[in-house]
Design an enzyme around this catalytic site. Structure first.
Site, PDB file in Angstrom:
ATOM      1  CB  VAL A  59      51.605  -0.239  -5.724  1.00  0.00           C
ATOM      2  CG1 VAL A  59      50.602  -0.566  -6.835  1.00  0.00           C
ATOM      3  CG2 VAL A  59      51.591   1.257  -5.428  1.00  0.00           C
ATOM      4  CB  ALA A 104      53.428  -6.150  -4.614  1.00  0.00           C
ATOM      5  CE  LYS A 105      60.314  -3.170  -7.518  1.00  0.00           C
ATOM      6  NZ  LYS A 105      60.952  -4.417  -7.972  1.00  0.00           N
ATOM      7  N   GLY A 106      57.248  -1.594  -3.656  1.00  0.00           N
ATOM      8  CA  GLY A 106      57.194  -0.606  -2.588  1.00  0.00           C
ATOM      9  C   GLY A 106      58.385   0.329  -2.657  1.00  0.00           C
TER      10      GLY A 106
END
Length: 415
Positions: A59, A104-106
């Protein structure tokens, strides 16, 4: 108890700051939602020969101040809402310390503790391939997070580089030194927690030397924080991990506790202390509490029992808005996650810059640069909180959101 949703909490924190900033509805409409949400389902061959389909997320919340930046986490409880919340917090975290990144992050839904190294490598390389359509050294730069490390970043960097046909070290940060990693990156988050806590102790007139410290979570950040605060003359009175907690009012030796965990898999069975529940470390008598575990663990149900004068959030989103109000009313100074734990992304920024210019700094230079940035950010947040007569979290969110809103306003909307 109502089920905790981290994204709802992140949006609630955003709205509180937006109200005080009198942000327009148009700007709120842009900033409250992620720019991009990528969901991937991909097969991974297990060592037994079976195929298991994994689900992963990446995201990107906002990129108006620069490329997206944020970690990759592996875990059985990873959800899209969690990743969305973490991406939003990363946007504010980068803005509050003034580095030119968006958030962001995943994550991947898996149980890494029950996977072999070869299975984790295959998972990582396939996940990297799936998200390679949006990551890159000038678009989105992943980093380690919960249950990932420098080896996982090495696999990601190698996979991305193989697709491109040449090495691209700047596509990820938190790599081993041998392939473009930075000095000081492994200790960066905990070091940032120390620097901001020093500043907070000065703010309330509390000597750091001799202060009693309780740490929830004894992973990479928590264990290094224990060592750093111990070296500052603090007394580490409690620590915990997923198996339980440990309390000793006379203080614990972090090095001995770490050795015990490596040998026995948990801190809870260390013999020189009283065994307690993992959540009890939040409530033991202490001066400084460092939540370094996961989101939403300090709530309206336990905030009243917290005895610390300073809560320094090494984890992302450990305190709910309702708990924030209780702690503020009690006079407990909470250093919010987007400030306290920003040391990691700050040194990740240093690593990225070094990779792009192929020129590296030594550990002393890294630490000095980090201290300057963290102290400047703390002072800016404290000034904002004083001006608006609010807690540091609201001050930090207002400072960060105003910076992202300004960048959004200046750039305009395309087309």
């Amino acid at each position: 108890m109502q089920q905790f949703n981290p994204y709802d909490m992140a949006v609630q924190q955003f709205e509180l700051a937006a109200d005080r900033l009198e942000l327009s509805e148009d700007m709120r409409e842009i900033l409250r939602k992620p720019k991009r949400e990528l969901i991937v389902n991909f097969p991974v061959r297990l060592d037994c020969g079976r195929i298991k389909t994994m689900t992963g997320y990446r995201v990107q919340h906002n990129v108006n101040r620069g490329p997206a930046k944020g970690g990759i986490r592996y875990g059985p409880d990873v959800t899209l809402d969690e990743i969305k919340a973490l991406a939003m917090w990363m946007t504010w975290k980068c803005a509050v310390v003034g580095i030119p990144y968006g958030g962001a992050k995943g994550g991947v839904i898996c149980d890494p503790k029950n996977m072999t190294a070869s299975e984790l490598e295959r998972l990582t390389r396939r996940f990297t391939t799936e998200i390679s359509i949006i990551i890159g050294p000038h678009s989105d730069i992943p980093a380690p997070d919960v249950n990932t490390n420098s080896q996982v970043m090495a696999w990601m960097m190698d996979t991305y580089s193989m697709h491109e046909g040449f090495s691209i070290p700047a596509v990820v940060t938190g790599k081993p030194l041998s392939i473009g990693g930075s000095e000081g990156r492994n200790e960066a988050t905990a070091t940032g927690v120390l620097f901001t806590t020093r500043r907070a102790a000065l703010r309330i007139g509390m000597p750091l030397k001799g202060a009693r410290v309780s740490i929830q979570g004894f992973g990479n950040v928590g264990s290094i924080a224990a060592r750093l605060f111990h070296n500052e003359g603090c007394k580490i009175v409690a620590v915990s991990d997923t198996n339980g907690g440990l309390y000793n009012e006379d203080g614990l030796d972090p090095a001995m506790v770490q050795r015990h965990k490596l040998e026995h898999g948990t801190v809870a069975t260390y013999p020189r202390g009283q065994r307690i529940r993992a959540m009890d470390v939040l409530e033991v008598p202490c001066d400084i509490l460092i939540p370094a575990a996961t989101e939403g663990l300090i709530t309206e149900y336990n905030a009243e029992k917290i005895q610390a004068r300073i809560v320094s959030e090494a984890a992302n989103g450990p305190t709910t808005p309702a708990a924030d109000a209780i702690l503020f009313q009690k006079g407990c100074l909470v250093i919010p996650d987007i400030l306290a734990s920003a040391g990691g992304v700050t040194v990740s920024y240093f690593e990225w810059v070094q990779d792009l210019q192929s020129l590296f700094w030594d550990n002393e230079d890294i630490t000095h640069r980090l201290e300057v940035i963290m102290n400047k950010a703390f002072d800016a947040v404290a000034n904002k909180a004083d001006h608006y007569h609010c807690d540091l979290r609201l001050g930090a969110n207002m400072l960060a959101i105003s910076r992202v809103a300004e960048a959004t306003q200046v750039r305009g909307i395309y087309p």
